[in-house]
Motif scaffolding. Structure first.
Motif, PDB file in Angstrom:
ATOM      1  N   VAL A 244     -27.975  29.969  14.149  1.00 58.77           N
ATOM      2  CA  VAL A 244     -28.306  29.514  12.871  1.00 58.77           C
ATOM      3  C   VAL A 244     -26.698  29.763  11.932  1.00 58.77           C
ATOM      4  CG1 VAL A 244     -30.685  29.945  12.484  1.00 58.77           C
ATOM      5  CG2 VAL A 244     -28.940  31.732  11.946  1.00 58.77           C
ATOM      6  N   ARG A 245     -25.738  30.416  12.505  1.00 57.12           N
ATOM      7  CA  ARG A 245     -24.358  30.191  11.729  1.00 57.12           C
ATOM      8  C   ARG A 245     -23.509  29.190  12.343  1.00 57.12           C
ATOM      9  NH1 ARG A 245     -23.309  36.010  10.380  1.00 57.12           N
ATOM     10  NH2 ARG A 245     -25.006  37.101  11.245  1.00 57.12           N
ATOM     11  N   GLU A 246     -24.159  28.414  13.125  1.00 55.88           N
ATOM     12  CA  GLU A 246     -23.475  27.085  13.717  1.00 55.88           C
ATOM     13  C   GLU A 246     -23.318  26.079  12.542  1.00 55.88           C
ATOM     14  OE1 GLU A 246     -23.623  25.746  17.591  1.00 55.88           O
ATOM     15  OE2 GLU A 246     -23.806  27.659  18.530  1.00 55.88           O
ATOM     16  N   PRO A 247     -22.106  25.336  12.170  1.00 58.66           N
ATOM     17  CA  PRO A 247     -22.146  24.179  11.191  1.00 58.66           C
ATOM     18  C   PRO A 247     -23.318  23.232  11.271  1.00 58.66           C
ATOM     19  CG  PRO A 247     -20.049  24.793  11.975  1.00 58.66           C
ATOM     20  CD  PRO A 247     -20.974  25.780  13.015  1.00 58.66           C
ATOM     21  N   ALA A 251     -26.166  22.605   8.682  1.00 61.31           N
ATOM     22  CA  ALA A 251     -26.133  21.095   7.800  1.00 61.31           C
ATOM     23  C   ALA A 251     -27.552  20.556   7.942  1.00 61.31           C
ATOM     24  CB  ALA A 251     -25.213  20.353   8.381  1.00 61.31           C
ATOM     25  N   ARG A 252     -28.010  20.659   9.113  1.00 59.25           N
ATOM     26  CA  ARG A 252     -29.352  20.358   9.309  1.00 59.25           C
ATOM     27  C   ARG A 252     -30.406  21.154   8.126  1.00 59.25           C
ATOM     28  NH1 ARG A 252     -32.835  16.727   9.524  1.00 59.25           N
ATOM     29  NH2 ARG A 252     -34.856  17.209  10.372  1.00 59.25           N
ATOM     30  N   ALA A 253     -30.116  22.294   8.165  1.00 58.35           N
ATOM     31  CA  ALA A 253     -31.054  23.120   6.981  1.00 58.35           C
ATOM     32  C   ALA A 253     -31.254  22.428   5.819  1.00 58.35           C
ATOM     33  CB  ALA A 253     -30.856  24.353   7.285  1.00 58.35           C
ATOM     34  N   LYS A 254     -29.710  22.090   5.473  1.00 55.47           N
ATOM     35  CA  LYS A 254     -29.561  21.528   4.223  1.00 55.47           C
ATOM     36  C   LYS A 254     -30.372  20.158   4.107  1.00 55.47           C
ATOM     37  CE  LYS A 254     -25.372  23.702   2.301  1.00 55.47           C
ATOM     38  NZ  LYS A 254     -24.445  23.844   3.191  1.00 55.47           N
ATOM     39  N   GLU A 255     -30.246  19.354   5.273  1.00 51.82           N
ATOM     40  CA  GLU A 255     -30.533  17.929   5.068  1.00 51.82           C
ATOM     41  C   GLU A 255     -32.284  18.288   4.998  1.00 51.82           C
ATOM     42  OE1 GLU A 255     -28.697  15.159   7.967  1.00 51.82           O
ATOM     43  OE2 GLU A 255     -30.565  15.709   9.074  1.00 51.82           O
ATOM     44  N   SER A 348     -44.187  19.447  19.062  1.00 60.11           N
ATOM     45  CA  SER A 348     -43.245  20.430  19.337  1.00 60.11           C
ATOM     46  C   SER A 348     -41.628  20.064  18.953  1.00 60.11           C
ATOM     47  CB  SER A 348     -43.393  20.618  21.117  1.00 60.11           C
ATOM     48  OG  SER A 348     -44.319  21.255  21.199  1.00 60.11           O
ATOM     49  N   TYR A 349     -41.017  21.324  18.726  1.00 56.72           N
ATOM     50  CA  TYR A 349     -39.615  21.081  18.525  1.00 56.72           C
ATOM     51  C   TYR A 349     -38.761  21.829  19.392  1.00 56.72           C
ATOM     52  CZ  TYR A 349     -41.376  18.590  14.400  1.00 56.72           C
ATOM     53  OH  TYR A 349     -42.029  17.826  13.553  1.00 56.72           O
ATOM     54  N   ASN A 350     -37.572  21.282  19.491  1.00 52.78           N
ATOM     55  CA  ASN A 350     -36.524  22.308  20.097  1.00 52.78           C
ATOM     56  C   ASN A 350     -36.097  23.295  19.269  1.00 52.78           C
ATOM     57  OD1 ASN A 350     -34.499  21.236  18.622  1.00 52.78           O
ATOM     58  ND2 ASN A 350     -33.951  19.501  20.164  1.00 52.78           N
ATOM     59  N   GLN A 351     -35.409  24.316  20.213  1.00 50.39           N
ATOM     60  CA  GLN A 351     -34.928  25.442  19.451  1.00 50.39           C
ATOM     61  C   GLN A 351     -34.063  25.423  18.207  1.00 50.39           C
ATOM     62  OE1 GLN A 351     -32.984  28.609  21.469  1.00 50.39           O
ATOM     63  NE2 GLN A 351     -34.472  30.033  21.076  1.00 50.39           N
ATOM     64  N   GLU A 352     -33.321  24.255  18.325  1.00 50.93           N
ATOM     65  CA  GLU A 352     -32.365  24.100  17.438  1.00 50.93           C
ATOM     66  C   GLU A 352     -33.059  23.613  16.233  1.00 50.93           C
ATOM     67  OE1 GLU A 352     -28.867  21.904  18.345  1.00 50.93           O
ATOM     68  OE2 GLU A 352     -28.288  23.707  19.470  1.00 50.93           O
ATOM     69  N   GLU A 353     -33.895  22.525  16.124  1.00 48.31           N
ATOM     70  CA  GLU A 353     -34.554  22.088  14.794  1.00 48.31           C
ATOM     71  C   GLU A 353     -35.330  23.276  14.223  1.00 48.31           C
ATOM     72  OE1 GLU A 353     -34.129  19.442  13.331  1.00 48.31           O
ATOM     73  OE2 GLU A 353     -35.921  18.938  12.381  1.00 48.31           O
ATOM     74  N   LEU A 354     -36.061  23.999  15.265  1.00 47.35           N
ATOM     75  CA  LEU A 354     -36.766  25.192  14.833  1.00 47.35           C
ATOM     76  C   LEU A 354     -36.092  26.228  13.900  1.00 47.35           C
ATOM     77  CD1 LEU A 354     -39.574  26.595  17.352  1.00 47.35           C
ATOM     78  CD2 LEU A 354     -39.888  25.125  15.049  1.00 47.35           C
ATOM     79  N   ALA A 355     -35.026  26.428  14.415  1.00 48.41           N
ATOM     80  CA  ALA A 355     -33.779  27.376  14.022  1.00 48.41           C
ATOM     81  C   ALA A 355     -33.712  26.823  12.411  1.00 48.41           C
ATOM     82  CB  ALA A 355     -32.657  27.487  14.636  1.00 48.41           C
ATOM     83  N   ALA A 356     -33.371  25.664  12.472  1.00 44.35           N
ATOM     84  CA  ALA A 356     -32.920  24.899  11.003  1.00 44.35           C
ATOM     85  C   ALA A 356     -34.124  24.852  10.019  1.00 44.35           C
ATOM     86  CB  ALA A 356     -32.471  23.472  11.366  1.00 44.35           C
ATOM     87  N   LEU A 357     -35.131  24.612  10.539  1.00 45.35           N
ATOM     88  CA  LEU A 357     -36.529  24.754   9.659  1.00 45.35           C
ATOM     89  C   LEU A 357     -36.507  26.405   9.227  1.00 45.35           C
ATOM     90  CD1 LEU A 357     -38.781  22.731  11.823  1.00 45.35           C
ATOM     91  CD2 LEU A 357     -38.827  22.535   9.193  1.00 45.35           C
TER      92      LEU A 357
END
Ligand code: ADP
Ligand code: G6P
Length: 472
Positions: A244-247, A251-255, A348-357
């Motif tokens: 979750v520290r990855e840019p 950015a996805r969380a903001k979006e 279902s979502y991948n781990q990156e999308e879940l982390a952004a959520l």
């Protein structure tokens, strides 16, 4: 992959699930659920093999490697999927072990299939394990495997971990095959549970059902000792914290917040679509807050991600209809142009999308009626190094034992859910940080590696493993 392993995981599912696309081509997807989330990182860091079903009926596959893991597929026929997996595992044991929140089905054909499939798993494990190997059997689908495997291979060190709650004696007593299940588990050297309460339920049951004496954590059989102990499972904190520290995740969380219309509060639920998860209860609470006017239109949105699960089991089918009706009703009554209160995804979502959520959410809402642990709660905590974000958590989850600084709720009490949702939304940043800091310390310290290490250390020297891990 050739040869035998010195360390073997045996679970109903492999970490990947073979799915057949509409055009008939086969592909692999990550398997759903907390067991795979927990065991996959443990396995990737150890040499060993994982035996389990690959998710497709009537298909025999050779052992293969994936993501650094040696996988041994165990076939199930379509009829076994129906009777052993959908039937005895998920229409009998799952509701019985979760406080009978749905009515368990007791069916002799299902029980026969459960026995014969457990025997197949035991035989596969016996074949794959080298002399003196450590074999770690997982969860309620395979409770007969420890004893079956011991009969085939008395040289092995056998551990068993139950990912779901172990029920009180009064409930377990209903099971027509109660003695067989307990004797199956007692084939292990170490039987692990999520909470001390599950371990003590099991010990008491062994005394009442089989007349076995116990002292502390140890149950005395004629010729050996079985250790029982709680090992609360956890998540890969360091991995999520770094992710979750990855840019691109930031950015996805903001979006995501922008896509949701930038409401003041984003509430989030992430679950398999399961009747134990209390999804209807949380939506009811949220809907009433809108109806009572305690939430202004546009002030808050609720994002509910519900992974498809066990879709051919009746109770799950009914649940899906109920939830979808409820979402439609609440949205119908409270939506305005440009504002939709509930965003519901049956995907279902991948781990990156879940982390952004997780990162985008102000309030994580976890309200199971009963849950062995609940890893989603710990994943949310792992994703909030900003020390913001509130966790609303059911008292009936294993996680509630450790995450005392969450906003605890009784999911059967809709007023309590409403009160705690509001408390979580109205909390000051200072208050949120105070709570989050303590919870993060807990999850960072007791992560999934520690869980596995403690279990495996105890398994290799069970007599010395008498200390029970304390909760925070
Ligand atoms: P259970 O094991 O009962 O499903 P847990 O909360 O312990 O419940 O674990 C659920 C796991 O499944 C978590 O790791 C979570 O991230 C993952 N998960 C839940 N919903 C989804 C989804 N929609 N897409 C992808 N993964 C999901
Ligand atoms: C829970 C159970 C697991 C199971 C998972 C997903 O986490 O404890 O054993 O694998 O749910 O359920 P499924 O039926 O899809 O394997």
């Amino acid at each position: 992959m050739t040869g035998r392993s010195s360390f073997l995981i045996v679970a109903n599912r492999l970490p990947v699930d073979r799915t057949i696309e509409p055009d008939g081509t086969a592909s692999w997807r990550r398997s759903p659920g907390g067991l795979v989330t927990a065991i996959a990182p443990v396995m990737q860091r150890r040499h060993g093999a994982w035996a389990g079903w690959h998710g497709a009926p009537d298909e025999k596959l050779e052992p293969f490697q994936q993501d650094g893991m040696n996988l041994i597929p165990i076939p199930l026929s379509a009829r076994e999927v129906e009777l052993y997996y959908e039937g005895f595992s998920n229409a009998t044991l799952w509701p019985l072990y979760h406080d009978v929140v749905a009515t368990p089905v007791f069916d002799r054909q299902m029980w026969e299939a459960y026995q014969s499939v457990n025997q197949r798993f035991a035989e596969a494990a016996a074949e794959a394990a080298e002399e003196g190997a450590v074999v770690w059997v997982q969860d309620y689908q395979l409770q007969l495997v420890p004893a079956m495997l011991r009969r085939l291979r008395p040289d092995l060190r056998i551990g068993f971990f139950l990912h779901i709650p172990f029920p009180p004696t009064e409930l377990f007593w209903r099971l027509p095959w109660r003695k067989d299940i307990v004797e199956g588990l007692l084939g292990a050297d170490l039987v692990g549970f999520q909470l001390p309460g599950g371990a003590s339920n099991f010990r008491r049951l062994c005394r009442r059902l089989l007349g076995l004496p116990y002292k502390g954590n140890e149950i005395f059989l004629d010729d050996r000792i079985v250790t029982t102990q709680a090992f609360p499972i956890s998540v890969d904190f360091a991995h999520l914290d770094a992710l979750v520290r990855e840019p691109h995740i930031v950015a996805r969380a903001k979006e995501i917040r922008i896509e949701l219309g930038e409401p003041e509060h984003v509430l989030l639920g992430v679950d398999r679509l399961d009747y134990t998860k209390g999804i209807g209860q949380r939506l009811e609470g949220f809907g009433e807050l809108l109806k009572d006017g305690r939430l202004r239109p546009g002030e808050a949105v609720f994002v509910q991600i519900a992974t498809p699960s066990r879709e051919r089991v009746d109770e799950y089918r009914k649940l899906r209809d109920d939830i979808e009706l409820q979402v439609g009703r609440i949205n119908g009554e409270h939506a305005q142009l440009g504002y939709q209160p509930i965003w519901y995804f049956h995907q279902s979502y991948n781990q990156e999308e879940l982390a952004a959520l997780y990162l985008a959410a102000d309030v994580m809402v976890v309200t199971p009626l009963r849950d062995g642990m609940n890893l989603v709660a710990k994943e949310y905590i792992s994703c909030h190094h900003d020390l913001q974000g509130a966790l609303v958590l059911s008292e009936f989850t294993g996680a509630a034992d450790e995450l005392r600084q969450s906003y605890l709720v009784n999911p059967y009490d809709v007023e309590d859910i409403k009160r705690q949702l509001l408390n979580a939304m109205r909390a000051t940043p200072h208050e949120l940080a105070r709570r989050m800091r303590t919870m993060r310390r807990r999850v960072a310290t007791y992560d999934v590696d520690r869980w596995a290490n403690e279990f495996l250390t105890a398994l290799e020297s069970p007599a010395s493993a008498t200390s029970t891990r304390r909760s925070a």
